[in-house]
Design an enzyme around this catalytic site. Structure first.
Site, PDB file in Angstrom:
ATOM      1  N   TYR A   1     -10.910   3.902 -11.489  1.00  0.00           N
ATOM      2  CA  TYR A   1     -11.079   4.646 -10.242  1.00  0.00           C
ATOM      3  C   TYR A   1     -10.708   6.122 -10.307  1.00  0.00           C
ATOM      4  CZ  TYR A   1      -7.476   0.880  -9.382  1.00  0.00           C
ATOM      5  OH  TYR A   1      -6.535  -0.112  -9.464  1.00  0.00           O
TER       6      TYR A   1
ATOM      7  N   GLY B   1       0.774  -1.239   0.000  1.00  0.00           N
ATOM      8  CA  GLY B   1       0.000   0.000   0.000  1.00  0.00           C
ATOM      9  C   GLY B   1       0.802   1.284   0.000  1.00  0.00           C
TER      10      GLY B   1
ATOM     11  N   CYS C   1     -15.002   2.945 -27.209  1.00  0.00           N
ATOM     12  CA  CYS C   1     -16.373   3.454 -27.180  1.00  0.00           C
ATOM     13  C   CYS C   1     -16.937   3.431 -25.767  1.00  0.00           C
ATOM     14  CB  CYS C   1     -17.233   2.651 -28.133  1.00  0.00           C
ATOM     15  SG  CYS C   1     -16.496   2.639 -29.766  1.00  0.00           S
ATOM     16  N   GLU C   2     -16.372   4.272 -24.926  1.00  0.00           N
ATOM     17  CA  GLU C   2     -16.827   4.483 -23.551  1.00  0.00           C
ATOM     18  C   GLU C   2     -16.447   5.907 -23.192  1.00  0.00           C
ATOM     19  OE1 GLU C   2     -18.320   2.356 -21.460  1.00  0.00           O
ATOM     20  OE2 GLU C   2     -17.952   0.450 -22.485  1.00  0.00           O
TER      21      GLU C   2
ATOM     22  N   PRO D   1       4.762  -5.050  -0.908  1.00  0.00           N
ATOM     23  CA  PRO D   1       4.659  -3.862  -1.761  1.00  0.00           C
ATOM     24  C   PRO D   1       4.524  -4.226  -3.243  1.00  0.00           C
ATOM     25  CG  PRO D   1       6.950  -4.253  -1.190  1.00  0.00           C
ATOM     26  CD  PRO D   1       6.156  -5.326  -0.500  1.00  0.00           C
ATOM     27  N   GLY D   2       3.733  -3.465  -3.952  1.00  0.00           N
ATOM     28  CA  GLY D   2       3.620  -3.641  -5.396  1.00  0.00           C
ATOM     29  C   GLY D   2       3.948  -2.332  -6.079  1.00  0.00           C
ATOM     30  N   ARG D   3       2.996  -1.399  -5.952  1.00  0.00           N
ATOM     31  CA  ARG D   3       3.113  -0.089  -6.601  1.00  0.00           C
ATOM     32  C   ARG D   3       4.436   0.618  -6.307  1.00  0.00           C
ATOM     33  NH1 ARG D   3      -1.440   2.728  -7.815  1.00  0.00           N
ATOM     34  NH2 ARG D   3      -2.593   1.527  -6.282  1.00  0.00           N
TER      35      ARG D   3
ATOM     36  N   ARG E   1      -6.663   2.311 -14.994  1.00  0.00           N
ATOM     37  CA  ARG E   1      -6.806   3.015 -13.710  1.00  0.00           C
ATOM     38  C   ARG E   1      -7.649   4.297 -13.798  1.00  0.00           C
ATOM     39  NH1 ARG E   1      -3.080   5.045 -11.002  1.00  0.00           N
ATOM     40  NH2 ARG E   1      -3.843   4.425  -8.975  1.00  0.00           N
TER      41      ARG E   1
HETATM   42  C1  LIG Z   1      -2.828  -5.388  -3.846  1.00  0.00           C
HETATM   43  C2  LIG Z   1      -2.262  -5.933  -2.616  1.00  0.00           C
HETATM   44  C3  LIG Z   1      -0.984  -5.561  -2.194  1.00  0.00           C
HETATM   45  C4  LIG Z   1      -0.129  -4.544  -2.903  1.00  0.00           C
HETATM   46  O1  LIG Z   1      -0.572  -3.232  -2.777  1.00  0.00           O
HETATM   47  P1  LIG Z   1       0.326  -2.012  -3.319  1.00  0.00           P
HETATM   48  O2  LIG Z   1      -0.492  -0.815  -3.071  1.00  0.00           O
HETATM   49  O3  LIG Z   1       0.562  -2.241  -4.776  1.00  0.00           O
HETATM   50  O4  LIG Z   1       1.602  -2.015  -2.552  1.00  0.00           O
HETATM   51  C5  LIG Z   1      -0.479  -6.174  -1.055  1.00  0.00           C
HETATM   52  N1  LIG Z   1      -1.187  -7.103  -0.374  1.00  0.00           N
HETATM   53  C6  LIG Z   1      -2.418  -7.480  -0.743  1.00  0.00           C
HETATM   54  C7  LIG Z   1      -3.136  -8.493   0.039  1.00  0.00           C
HETATM   55  C8  LIG Z   1      -3.000  -6.910  -1.872  1.00  0.00           C
HETATM   56  O5  LIG Z   1      -4.230  -7.284  -2.230  1.00  0.00           O
END
Ligand SMILES: *Cc1c(COP(=O)(O)O)cnc(C)c1O
Length: 404
Positions: free
Chosen positions: A311, A233, A338-339, A269-271, A307
């Site tokens: 959202y 997150g 077409c949206e 972490p992802g983002r 995205r």
């Molecule tokens: C999506 C998700 C993440 C990653 O969130 P980021 O905002 O990209 O860091 C981590 N844990 C869980 C369980 C998720 O669903």
């Protein structure tokens, strides 16, 4: 990634060169930026010696996963497909956690057969399902339980996951019931308390509130968790002036927590790892003016980057070649789909654009390609990774024939 003499470069390669060779729309990643992000997160959390599990749903490109593996990252997966990709990339199963509210019997069996670090369960039904599989295979399965801490992540409501109205995790009462149930099961080993309150969080106070909830619960339970999985997150700067997450304060709060409860820390972490390491390069197909604005019709659309449509997220758009001539018209950047929600951004001081110019959609590395689709029967774009002077094609452009 920066301008050199008015032309945008990703490491040593100009956009002008890329569009000739690879066409558009094109996803382009910088290896250097990716590496910087990983080292940044590792250094900010160094004192915690955490297990860092990359959230595969943010970007599931196999070549990228292989790079992350070289930095010894683990993986956070939410489906069998993602788990298979993580394993295929060579990520150590002992560093893989599996989250999600609806893991099926076959997905759970696959995870158990591959002896991953933890299955983070999100309901009593799921616990019973895992127990059934474990019993039939005479195994003991390591699990975590995901708490819904009812904490406001102060992010877009569509990407908030830790409030009681969200489907994720279990409430405190159910959590306590599940702990007691798991403790008495021969086939389950409860090892982890997990949370993930949402995405694109920039206020560390939200995390701090979450830690207080965890603290209270652990005290009440008087149970020793080997792991506490704090989810991901961590937010990034989509706008140049947007707020930055205070990692120092977050890390400090966790260190105190960790010392008190003697647990190992997991992050997902992802983002924050891949978000700002990727861009989309797109061509202006047409310009269409009306009285109040000018539509800049791009060859990238919501199927390539969902995205904004999904959202209301805003990604910066910049020209690939600067001309320093400001347009008097308001530009609205849209795709061909077409949206009416197929719209990226409205900008009132962009430089003058003409047909066949190229623009860059910034910070598209996370939840970009992984959320792409074939809507309107549009082939998916290619992905490339730049390493210095080297260009690696890491995902071929889909062909129209692939759709038939
Ligand atoms: C999506 C998700 C993440 C990653 O969130 P980021 O905002 O990209 O860091 C981590 N844990 C869980 C369980 C998720 O669903």
């Amino acid at each position: 990634m920066e301008y050199k003499n008015k032309n945008f470069y990703v490491e040593q390669i100009s956009i002008n060169k890329l569009v000739k060779k690879y066409k558009t729309p094109l996803y382009c990643y910088s290896y250097k930026k990716l590496k910087e992000n990983i080292n940044f997160i590792k250094s900010k959390f160094k004192k915690l010696s955490p297990i860092i599990c990359f959230s595969v749903k943010s970007n599931s490109n196999l070549s990228i996963l292989k790079e992350l593996k070289k930095f010894k990252l683990g993986a956070d997966v939410v489906s069998q497909g993602e788990l298979m990709k993580a394993l295929k990339a060579g990520i150590n199963p002992n560093k893989i956690v599996f989250s999600g509210v609806g893991k099926t019997f076959s997905e759970l069996a696959f995870a158990i057969n591959n002896k991953i670090l933890l299955i983070n369960v999100e309901s009593k039904n799921e616990v019973l399902e895992i127990e059934k599989i474990a019993k039939s295979q005479k195994k003991v399965v390591d699990i975590g339980i995901r708490l819904n801490p009812n904490t406001d992540a102060k992010t877009l409501k569509q990407i908030s996951t830790g409030k009681k109205e969200n489907k994720f995790g279990v409430d405190e009462k159910s959590f306590i019931d599940l702990v007691n149930y798991s403790k008495n099961s021969k086939y389950l080993k409860l090892k982890c308390l997990s949370v993930h309150i949402g995405s694109q969080i920039v206020d560390y106070k939200s995390y701090k509130k979450m830690l207080i909830v965890l603290s209270k619960l652990i005290k009440k339970l008087n149970f020793k968790f080997e792991y506490v999985d704090l989810g991901g997150g961590m937010g990034i700067q989509y706008q140049l002036d947007s707020k930055k997450l205070n990692y120092e304060m977050y890390s400090k709060a966790i260190l105190k927590f960790k010392k008190k409860y003697g647990c190992k820390i997991i992050f997902e972490p992802g983002r924050s790892i891949i978000g700002n390491a990727g861009i989309i390069i797109s061509k202006v197909i047409y310009l269409k003016e009306n009285k109040s604005k000018c539509f800049v019709i791009l060859d990238a659309a919501m199927n390539d980057l969902m995205r904004p449509a999904l959202y209301g997220a805003k990604h910066r758009i910049i020209p690939s070649n600067k001309n320093n001539k400001k347009s008097k018209k308001i530009y609205e950047f849209v795709g061909p789909i077409c949206e009416s929600t197929d719209k990226f951004l409205t900008s009132n001081n962009f430089q003058i654009l003409k047909q066949n110019d190229f623009i860059i959609i910034c910070d598209a590395g996370a939840y970009g390609y992984s959320l792409s689709s074939n809507y309107n029967s549009r082939p998916k774009p290619a992905e490339i990774m730049i390493k210095g002077r080297k260009i690696n094609l890491i995902q071929k452009r889909q062909k129209l024939a692939d759709l038939i």
